[in-house]
Write a protein that holds these residues in place. Structure first.
Motif, short mmCIF file in Angstrom:
data_model
loop_
_atom_site.label_atom_id
_atom_site.label_comp_id
_atom_site.label_asym_id
_atom_site.label_seq_id
_atom_site.Cartn_x
_atom_site.Cartn_y
_atom_site.Cartn_z
N ALA A 75 -2.51 -11.37 0.52
CA ALA A 75 -3.69 -10.50 0.60
C ALA A 75 -3.29 -9.11 1.07
O ALA A 75 -3.78 -8.09 0.54
CB ALA A 75 -4.74 -11.11 1.53
N GLU A 76 -2.39 -9.03 2.04
CA GLU A 76 -1.92 -7.74 2.53
C GLU A 76 -1.16 -6.99 1.44
O GLU A 76 -1.30 -5.78 1.28
CB GLU A 76 -1.06 -7.92 3.77
N LEU A 77 -0.34 -7.71 0.69
CA LEU A 77 0.40 -7.08 -0.41
C LEU A 77 -0.55 -6.57 -1.48
O LEU A 77 -0.37 -5.47 -2.01
CB LEU A 77 1.40 -8.06 -1.02
N ASP A 78 -1.55 -7.37 -1.83
CA ASP A 78 -2.54 -6.93 -2.82
C ASP A 78 -3.24 -5.66 -2.37
O ASP A 78 -3.46 -4.73 -3.15
CB ASP A 78 -3.57 -8.03 -3.08
N ALA A 79 -3.61 -5.60 -1.08
CA ALA A 79 -4.27 -4.41 -0.55
C ALA A 79 -3.36 -3.19 -0.62
O ALA A 79 -3.80 -2.08 -0.96
CB ALA A 79 -4.72 -4.67 0.89
N MET A 80 -2.08 -3.40 -0.32
CA MET A 80 -1.12 -2.29 -0.39
C MET A 80 -0.99 -1.78 -1.83
O MET A 80 -0.93 -0.58 -2.07
CB MET A 80 0.24 -2.74 0.15
N ILE A 81 -0.95 -2.70 -2.78
CA ILE A 81 -0.84 -2.32 -4.19
C ILE A 81 -2.08 -1.56 -4.62
O ILE A 81 -1.99 -0.54 -5.29
CB ILE A 81 -0.60 -3.57 -5.06
N ASP A 82 -3.24 -2.04 -4.21
CA ASP A 82 -4.48 -1.35 -4.56
C ASP A 82 -4.50 0.07 -4.01
O ASP A 82 -4.88 1.02 -4.72
CB ASP A 82 -5.70 -2.13 -4.03
N ARG A 83 -4.06 0.24 -2.76
CA ARG A 83 -4.02 1.59 -2.17
C ARG A 83 -3.03 2.48 -2.91
O ARG A 83 -3.28 3.67 -3.11
CB ARG A 83 -3.67 1.51 -0.69
N ALA A 84 -1.90 1.92 -3.32
CA ALA A 84 -0.89 2.70 -4.01
C ALA A 84 -1.37 3.14 -5.40
O ALA A 84 -0.97 4.21 -5.88
CB ALA A 84 0.40 1.89 -4.13
N GLU A 85 -2.20 2.33 -6.02
CA GLU A 85 -2.70 2.65 -7.35
C GLU A 85 -3.79 3.71 -7.32
O GLU A 85 -4.07 4.35 -8.32
CB GLU A 85 -3.21 1.39 -8.05
N ASP A 86 -4.43 3.90 -6.17
CA ASP A 86 -5.52 4.89 -6.05
C ASP A 86 -5.01 6.30 -5.97
O ASP A 86 -3.98 6.67 -5.82
CB ASP A 86 -6.38 4.60 -4.82
#
Length: 86
Positions: A75-86
């Motif tokens: 879940a933490e990795l997914d959140a990091m990826i989402d932030r990086a894509e923004d």
């Protein structure tokens, strides 16, 4: 040492590598390092010791209950990826 020089002076390269690591470059960029078998063995032993120490720390953490559920990590990795894509 340039890759062409390493090829043309391989005997010298072997002799030098017995005394010190030799960086081999191609087009001005380091692509390899030649070192003695003794230095290689020492490097591998250090890597193995570092890995053993990490495993021991991980086992001690697990024994002490200091663990993280894998779903939390994902879940933490997914959140990091989402932030990086923004």
């Amino acid at each position: 040492m340039a890759a062409g020089d390493a090829k043309n002076r391989f005997g010298m390269l072997l002799d030098t590598a017995q005394r010190e690591p030799v960086t081999i470059e191609k087009h001005g960029r380091a692509v390899a390092v030649m070192l003695s078998a003794e230095d290689y063995d020492a490097l591998e032993a250090m890597k193995l010791e570092a890995l053993r120490a990490k495993v021991e720390r991980g086992l001690a953490d697990a024994d002490a209950g200091r663990v993280t559920d894998a779903s939390t990590v994902f879940a933490e990795l997914d959140a990091m990826i989402d932030r990086a894509e923004d």
